[in-house]
Enzyme design. Sequence first.
Site, PDB file in Angstrom:
ATOM      1  N   ASP A 134       0.827  -1.444   0.376  1.00 58.41           N
ATOM      2  CA  ASP A 134      -0.264  -0.196  -0.114  1.00 58.41           C
ATOM      3  C   ASP A 134       1.069   1.511  -0.119  1.00 58.41           C
ATOM      4  O   ASP A 134       1.937   1.003   0.020  1.00 58.41           O
ATOM      5  CB  ASP A 134      -0.839  -0.172   1.195  1.00 58.41           C
ATOM      6  CG  ASP A 134      -1.908   0.867   1.420  1.00 58.41           C
ATOM      7  OD1 ASP A 134      -2.107   2.222  -0.006  1.00 58.41           O
ATOM      8  OD2 ASP A 134      -2.465   1.262   2.506  1.00 58.41           O
ATOM      9  N   ASP A 174      -4.570  -3.247   5.632  1.00 58.78           N
ATOM     10  CA  ASP A 174      -4.458  -2.873   7.076  1.00 58.78           C
ATOM     11  C   ASP A 174      -6.273  -2.614   6.924  1.00 58.78           C
ATOM     12  O   ASP A 174      -6.226  -2.777   8.765  1.00 58.78           O
ATOM     13  CB  ASP A 174      -3.862  -1.407   7.203  1.00 58.78           C
ATOM     14  CG  ASP A 174      -4.945  -0.118   5.738  1.00 58.78           C
ATOM     15  OD1 ASP A 174      -5.121  -0.645   5.352  1.00 58.78           O
ATOM     16  OD2 ASP A 174      -4.089   0.855   5.868  1.00 58.78           O
ATOM     17  N   GLU A 211      -8.739  12.804   7.524  1.00 58.86           N
ATOM     18  CA  GLU A 211     -10.194  13.927   7.822  1.00 58.86           C
ATOM     19  C   GLU A 211      -9.102  14.606   9.045  1.00 58.86           C
ATOM     20  O   GLU A 211      -9.340  15.504   8.487  1.00 58.86           O
ATOM     21  CB  GLU A 211     -11.000  12.764   8.592  1.00 58.86           C
ATOM     22  CG  GLU A 211     -11.521  11.842   7.552  1.00 58.86           C
ATOM     23  CD  GLU A 211     -12.769  11.863   7.999  1.00 58.86           C
ATOM     24  OE1 GLU A 211     -12.555  11.612   9.145  1.00 58.86           O
ATOM     25  OE2 GLU A 211     -14.137  11.649   7.039  1.00 58.86           O
ATOM     26  N   THR A 266      -2.857   0.906  -5.230  1.00 61.16           N
ATOM     27  CA  THR A 266      -3.423   2.376  -3.732  1.00 61.16           C
ATOM     28  C   THR A 266      -4.349   2.400  -4.653  1.00 61.16           C
ATOM     29  O   THR A 266      -4.896   2.202  -5.164  1.00 61.16           O
ATOM     30  CB  THR A 266      -1.889   3.070  -4.199  1.00 61.16           C
ATOM     31  OG1 THR A 266      -2.447   4.663  -3.202  1.00 61.16           O
ATOM     32  CG2 THR A 266      -1.931   3.727  -4.654  1.00 61.16           C
ATOM     33  N   GLY A 267      -5.606   2.732  -3.267  1.00 60.45           N
ATOM     34  CA  GLY A 267      -6.454   3.467  -3.344  1.00 60.45           C
ATOM     35  C   GLY A 267      -6.848   5.262  -4.062  1.00 60.45           C
ATOM     36  O   GLY A 267      -7.545   6.033  -5.217  1.00 60.45           O
ATOM     37  N   ASP A 268      -5.628   5.724  -4.177  1.00 59.18           N
ATOM     38  CA  ASP A 268      -5.535   7.219  -5.019  1.00 59.18           C
ATOM     39  C   ASP A 268      -5.537   7.409  -6.410  1.00 59.18           C
ATOM     40  O   ASP A 268      -5.731   6.485  -7.174  1.00 59.18           O
ATOM     41  CB  ASP A 268      -4.467   7.428  -4.508  1.00 59.18           C
ATOM     42  CG  ASP A 268      -4.178   8.105  -3.190  1.00 59.18           C
ATOM     43  OD1 ASP A 268      -4.727   8.173  -2.365  1.00 59.18           O
ATOM     44  OD2 ASP A 268      -2.690   7.820  -2.508  1.00 59.18           O
ATOM     45  N   ARG A 299      -6.742   3.268  -7.761  1.00 56.88           N
ATOM     46  CA  ARG A 299      -7.803   2.951  -7.153  1.00 56.88           C
ATOM     47  C   ARG A 299      -8.074   1.561  -7.290  1.00 56.88           C
ATOM     48  O   ARG A 299      -9.092   0.706  -7.952  1.00 56.88           O
ATOM     49  CB  ARG A 299      -9.000   3.669  -8.670  1.00 56.88           C
ATOM     50  CG  ARG A 299      -9.015   5.409  -8.851  1.00 56.88           C
ATOM     51  CD  ARG A 299      -9.238   6.438  -7.756  1.00 56.88           C
ATOM     52  NE  ARG A 299      -9.866   7.207  -8.063  1.00 56.88           N
ATOM     53  CZ  ARG A 299      -9.071   8.468  -6.831  1.00 56.88           C
ATOM     54  NH1 ARG A 299      -8.880   8.117  -5.572  1.00 56.88           N
ATOM     55  NH2 ARG A 299      -9.591   9.446  -7.264  1.00 56.88           N
ATOM     56  N   LYS A 316      -6.689  -6.709  -5.540  1.00 55.28           N
ATOM     57  CA  LYS A 316      -5.698  -7.377  -4.770  1.00 55.28           C
ATOM     58  C   LYS A 316      -5.435  -8.210  -5.184  1.00 55.28           C
ATOM     59  O   LYS A 316      -4.510  -9.186  -5.335  1.00 55.28           O
ATOM     60  CB  LYS A 316      -5.414  -6.969  -3.413  1.00 55.28           C
ATOM     61  CG  LYS A 316      -5.270  -5.175  -3.105  1.00 55.28           C
ATOM     62  CD  LYS A 316      -5.742  -4.948  -1.850  1.00 55.28           C
ATOM     63  CE  LYS A 316      -4.947  -3.826  -1.166  1.00 55.28           C
ATOM     64  NZ  LYS A 316      -4.631  -2.996  -0.383  1.00 55.28           N
ATOM     65  N   ASN A 339     -11.007  -5.441   4.770  1.00 52.52           N
ATOM     66  CA  ASN A 339     -11.413  -5.905   3.218  1.00 52.52           C
ATOM     67  C   ASN A 339     -10.210  -6.752   2.754  1.00 52.52           C
ATOM     68  O   ASN A 339      -9.979  -7.285   1.640  1.00 52.52           O
ATOM     69  CB  ASN A 339     -12.024  -4.816   2.395  1.00 52.52           C
ATOM     70  CG  ASN A 339     -13.101  -4.561   2.432  1.00 52.52           C
ATOM     71  OD1 ASN A 339     -14.215  -5.127   2.882  1.00 52.52           O
ATOM     72  ND2 ASN A 339     -13.724  -3.320   2.199  1.00 52.52           N
TER      73      ASN A 339
END
Length: 642
Positions: free
Chosen positions: A8, A360, A113, A276-278, A335, A341, A363
């Site tokens: 990640d 982490d 956040e 990564t989710g970026d 994304r 994964k 999911n």
Amino acid sequence: YPPDICSDKTGTLTQGKMVAKKAWIPSAGTYSVGTSTDPFNPTMGALSHARCAPIDTRSNDMASGNQTSEQSFETLLAGNTRLKAFLNVASLANLAHVHEAKDGWKVRGDPTEIAIQVFASRFNWNRERLVKEESWIQVAEFSFDSDVKKMSVILEKGASGNKMIFTKGAVERIVGSCDFLYPDDGSEVARMTPESRKDILDNMEALASQGLRVLGFASKEYSGDKKASETEYDREDIESGLTFQGLIGLYDPPRVESAGAVKHCHKAGIEVHMLTGDHPGTARAIASQIGIIPSDAKAVARDVADAMVMTASSFDQLSDEDIDRLPVLPLVIARCSPITKVRMIEALHRRKRFVAMTGDGVNDSPSLKRADVGIAMGQSGSDVAKDASDIVLTDDNFASILNAVEEGRRMFDNIQKFVLHLLSENIAQASTLLIGLAFKDSTGLSVFPLAPVEILWVIMITSGMPDMGLGFERATSDIMIRPPVALKKGVFTLEVMLDMLVYGVWMSALCLSSFALVMFGFGDGNLAEGCNDRYSADCDTVFRARATTFVCLTWFALFEAWEMVDMRRSFFRMQPGSTRYFTQWMLDVWQNPFLFWAIVAGFVTIFPTLYVPVINRVVFKHEGITWEWVVVLVEGILFFAG
């Protein structure tokens, strides 16, 4: 099975201490935050404003009046309803807490956040102040979901009873949920058009290309009734028909050690993938900074460059056959979803790769289970992820994975050293005894070059402690520039087996030659009778020759332990970069105190066995030596020369 690490980005390759660096509001321009030494202190870092959009800044197309200028937050807020609406989303669609304590600013919550809440606090738009002074009350919360990629809250404002929906999330999803926006011409709210959507996405790309993680903000009034529970709300209805408020760019700096760790992985034959989710632009920029992908795409073939960075949607659309036909598997997947994964792990397994996967979240547990080694994050990881993993990374640091690889290789090396040292001695002893059967006395019985007690002494006493000492050896200088060892080969590689044979045969040859020299070269060659059982005047030469062979074997066992410190380099040049050409070995023998004193003890214990009466002749079946030490010394030199 060459190894791959799928990692990640946030908090593992990067510091996980995000800072909001840019905010773009279509009708107001771009707001920037200056450099700050404390990411949690909203009073540090100057605020500046430019009328231009990020895409104009990237293209250096800044018209007159668009230059950035530092201003106070009071000046920026004065009469700026669009900025206030943007800050409402930043502050209230946010569960993080930022407050000042006696010993500095304290934060609590998710790193993303927290960064957004700190940005809002720079304008004195902190959630706690708004809740207290403007009486905002949260009615419902729709938490972030990896499929929806948005989070929303419904809040009611004090006595007025006005209810608002504030939403933040992935820009593509936010734009897809918005029907309205405030255009940059200063007019009232307008319908979202394909052109305006493209403009938003272009500006997102401009921010992402700077290595920023970009999120979108949106809001709308809510005229519905309160529900008894959040499950009674239609989330799809809540998060549709929104008004776009702007973009925020968060910078999560790479860890200082990440670039070096990735470079060392490549040297060690380990491929690193970033999942990564970026946004792809953000992922590409960070991956380029830390060396996962080459900074110059022209240095590789076009089809390889195209396959290096992919989005999860593009990857998931490919069949297994299509993935297997790719010239290389993606080094960066943006994304990324949990399913992506798992498919990545399966694709690597089909290419016969050994896969380590970090994760982490809850999911992530399927991918952690499916990987050969699952690595959970100790600080930010969920309990489910930790239970599903094989290793828990206490500091969430990618470089710690490399340290674990190095430690694993060191342990594997030390096991090989132990096995090689032990078995090569066994070969030497067995060969010496078997070939020594050719030495026969006058009755036709073989005279042993080594007595049984001598063999047991070398195995149990002389070699036992040095073998343990080899387990404490530090990593060799080239341990992380060697290719990985195939799992099927295990400890007994071809190199180890050849070394075992060569060491064993050479030590056996030297032992037999020492026995022959004392017995036949300098002695009378009389093997007498009964010399395997008792001492007599006729057996004196046999006992001396046997003692010489015993001392030689003992020395070889001890010297070989030092030779095993680095199985690929000479004992006298274990540090290739050292300029101490003749004395470096003196320093090297001190690096492992346990091994050093074990070898010293081995040398010292030779003398009681040789010169203490009864012990020498009755127990060990040998006699104290004098001039034979010269033979031992020559044999020792020949051992190192070999």
